[in-house]
Design a protein around this motif. Structure first.
Motif, PDB file in Angstrom:
ATOM      1  N   ALA A 108      -7.429  -6.172  11.663  1.00  0.00           N
ATOM      2  CA  ALA A 108      -6.680  -6.358   9.941  1.00  0.00           C
ATOM      3  C   ALA A 108      -6.165  -5.522   9.610  1.00  0.00           C
ATOM      4  N   LEU A 109      -4.547  -4.647   9.149  1.00  0.00           N
ATOM      5  CA  LEU A 109      -3.735  -3.437   8.969  1.00  0.00           C
ATOM      6  C   LEU A 109      -3.353  -4.220   7.480  1.00  0.00           C
ATOM      7  N   ALA A 110      -3.369  -2.336   7.111  1.00  0.00           N
ATOM      8  CA  ALA A 110      -2.994  -2.056   5.846  1.00  0.00           C
ATOM      9  C   ALA A 110      -1.884  -0.991   6.167  1.00  0.00           C
ATOM     10  N   VAL A 111      -0.491  -0.822   4.985  1.00  0.00           N
ATOM     11  CA  VAL A 111       0.244  -0.311   4.759  1.00  0.00           C
ATOM     12  C   VAL A 111       1.198  -0.260   3.518  1.00  0.00           C
ATOM     13  N   GLN A 112       0.986   1.295   2.746  1.00  0.00           N
ATOM     14  CA  GLN A 112       1.522   1.049   1.878  1.00  0.00           C
ATOM     15  C   GLN A 112       2.192   2.571   2.055  1.00  0.00           C
ATOM     16  N   ALA A 113       3.779   2.490   1.316  1.00  0.00           N
ATOM     17  CA  ALA A 113       4.895   2.397   1.813  1.00  0.00           C
ATOM     18  C   ALA A 113       5.882   2.782   0.192  1.00  0.00           C
ATOM     19  N   ARG A 114       6.448   4.274   0.261  1.00  0.00           N
ATOM     20  CA  ARG A 114       7.230   4.300  -1.297  1.00  0.00           C
ATOM     21  C   ARG A 114       8.004   5.259  -1.172  1.00  0.00           C
ATOM     22  N   SER A 115       9.546   5.366  -0.858  1.00  0.00           N
ATOM     23  CA  SER A 115      10.190   6.512  -0.887  1.00  0.00           C
ATOM     24  C   SER A 115      10.528   6.924  -2.028  1.00  0.00           C
ATOM     25  N   GLY A 116      10.844   8.139  -1.549  1.00  0.00           N
ATOM     26  CA  GLY A 116      11.513   9.466  -3.081  1.00  0.00           C
ATOM     27  C   GLY A 116      12.111  10.377  -2.581  1.00  0.00           C
ATOM     28  N   ALA A 117      12.564  11.436  -2.947  1.00  0.00           N
ATOM     29  CA  ALA A 117      13.686  12.780  -2.836  1.00  0.00           C
ATOM     30  C   ALA A 117      13.461  13.522  -1.614  1.00  0.00           C
ATOM     31  N   GLY A 118      14.053  13.229  -0.445  1.00  0.00           N
ATOM     32  CA  GLY A 118      13.778  13.630   1.085  1.00  0.00           C
ATOM     33  C   GLY A 118      13.314  13.133   1.901  1.00  0.00           C
ATOM     34  N   GLY A 119      12.584  11.440   1.561  1.00  0.00           N
ATOM     35  CA  GLY A 119      12.196  10.213   2.701  1.00  0.00           C
ATOM     36  C   GLY A 119      11.184   9.372   1.830  1.00  0.00           C
ATOM     37  N   TRP A 120      10.088   9.574   3.064  1.00  0.00           N
ATOM     38  CA  TRP A 120       9.415   8.739   2.583  1.00  0.00           C
ATOM     39  C   TRP A 120       7.386   8.621   2.551  1.00  0.00           C
ATOM     40  N   ALA A 121       6.904   8.264   1.790  1.00  0.00           N
ATOM     41  CA  ALA A 121       5.262   8.430   1.782  1.00  0.00           C
ATOM     42  C   ALA A 121       5.404   7.377   2.284  1.00  0.00           C
TER      43      ALA A 121
END
Length: 202
Positions: A84-97
Motif C-alpha cells: 500500500a502506498l500514498a502520497v499527498q503533495a502540493r506546490s507553493g512559493a519556492g517548491g513542493w511540499a
C-alpha cells in the motif's frame, strides 16, 4: 504492458481544473534517461486526485505488486507482495511540499513521513520506520545498497523501529531501536548475535 484508466476532468468557469479517477497497470515498466530509476513487471491500482490551480496539488493512494524498482543504488524486489502506498503533495512559493506519504509492506516494512522539496536546494525529509522482521527487509530492500559497500548477502534477523530527519543535504538526527537482532556477513567474515539497544544521532 497493459493498463486502463477511468478519469474525470472538471473544468469550472471560475476555479482550478481538477482531475480524479482510477488508473490500473499490469506488467508495467519505466526507465529514466540516465538509467538510475527504473521499474519492471509492476502491477498497480492507483486512485488519483489532482488540482491544477495557481498552486497545483495531487494525491495518490493505491496498491503496488509484483516486479521490482531500481532507485539509484537500491533495488526493491517486490515479488508478489501487495504494498500500500500514498502520497499527498502540493506546490507553493519556492517548491513542493509532501505533507504526508507512506509505504506499507505488511509484516516486513512500514515507512511514513513528510518531505519538502525546495527549488534549487536539497530535499528535507522526515520519516518513521517499523520493521517487524529484518530478514526479508535485507533480501527485498537492502541487498543492492549493501553490495555497493562490499556487504552483499548480509543476513539480518530481529526487529527494528526508528526515525530520521534529513535536511541541507545531510542527516540531521536519527534513532534506531533494535530488539534481539542478528547480523551475519554473507561471506562469513563477521557476525553479531542478540543485538539490542537504542542508537541515536543528532
Amino acid at each position: 504492458m497493459s493498463g486502463a484508466a477511468d478519469l474525470q476532468l472538471h473544468v469550472p468557469a471560475d476555479g482550478a481544473m481538477e482531475l480524479a479517477g482510477t488508473v490500473e497497470l499490469a506488467d508495467a515498466g519505466f526507465d529514466s534517461r540516465d538509467g538510475r530509476l527504473a521499474g519492471e513487471g509492476l502491477d498497480a491500482r492507483i486512485e488519483l486526485q489532482a488540482s491544477f490551480g495557481e498552486h497545483p496539488s495531487f494525491g495518490v493512494e493505491g496498491r503496488l505488486a509484483g516486479g521490482g524498482l531500481l532507485l539509484g543504488p537500491a533495488y526493491l524486489a517486490l515479488d508478489d507482495r501487495d504494498i500500500a502506498l500514498a502520497v499527498q503533495a502540493r506546490s507553493g512559493a519556492g517548491g513542493w511540499a509532501l505533507p504526508a506519504w507512506r509505504w506499507e509492506d505488511p509484516g516486513i516494512l512500514s515507512l511514513r513521513g513528510s518531505a519538502r522539496l525546495p527549488d534549487g536546494e536539497p530535499p528535507a525529509v522526515d520519516l518513521v520506520l517499523d520493521a517487524p522482521d529484518l530478514a526479508p527487509v535485507g533480501r527485498h530492500y537492502l541487498d543492492g545498497l549493501l553490495a555497493v559497500a562490499g556487504l552483499g548477502g548480509m543476513q539480518l534477523a530481529g526487529t527494528a523501529r526508528g526515525s530520521a530527519s534529513l535536511a541541507g543535504g545531510g542527516l540531521q538526527d536519527a534513532r534506531l531501536v533494535r530488539d534481539g537482532g542478528d547480523l551475519t556477513d554473507g561471506r562469513g567474515r563477521f557476525g553479531f548475535d542478540g543485538l539490542q539497544g537504542d542508537l541515536r544521532f543528532s
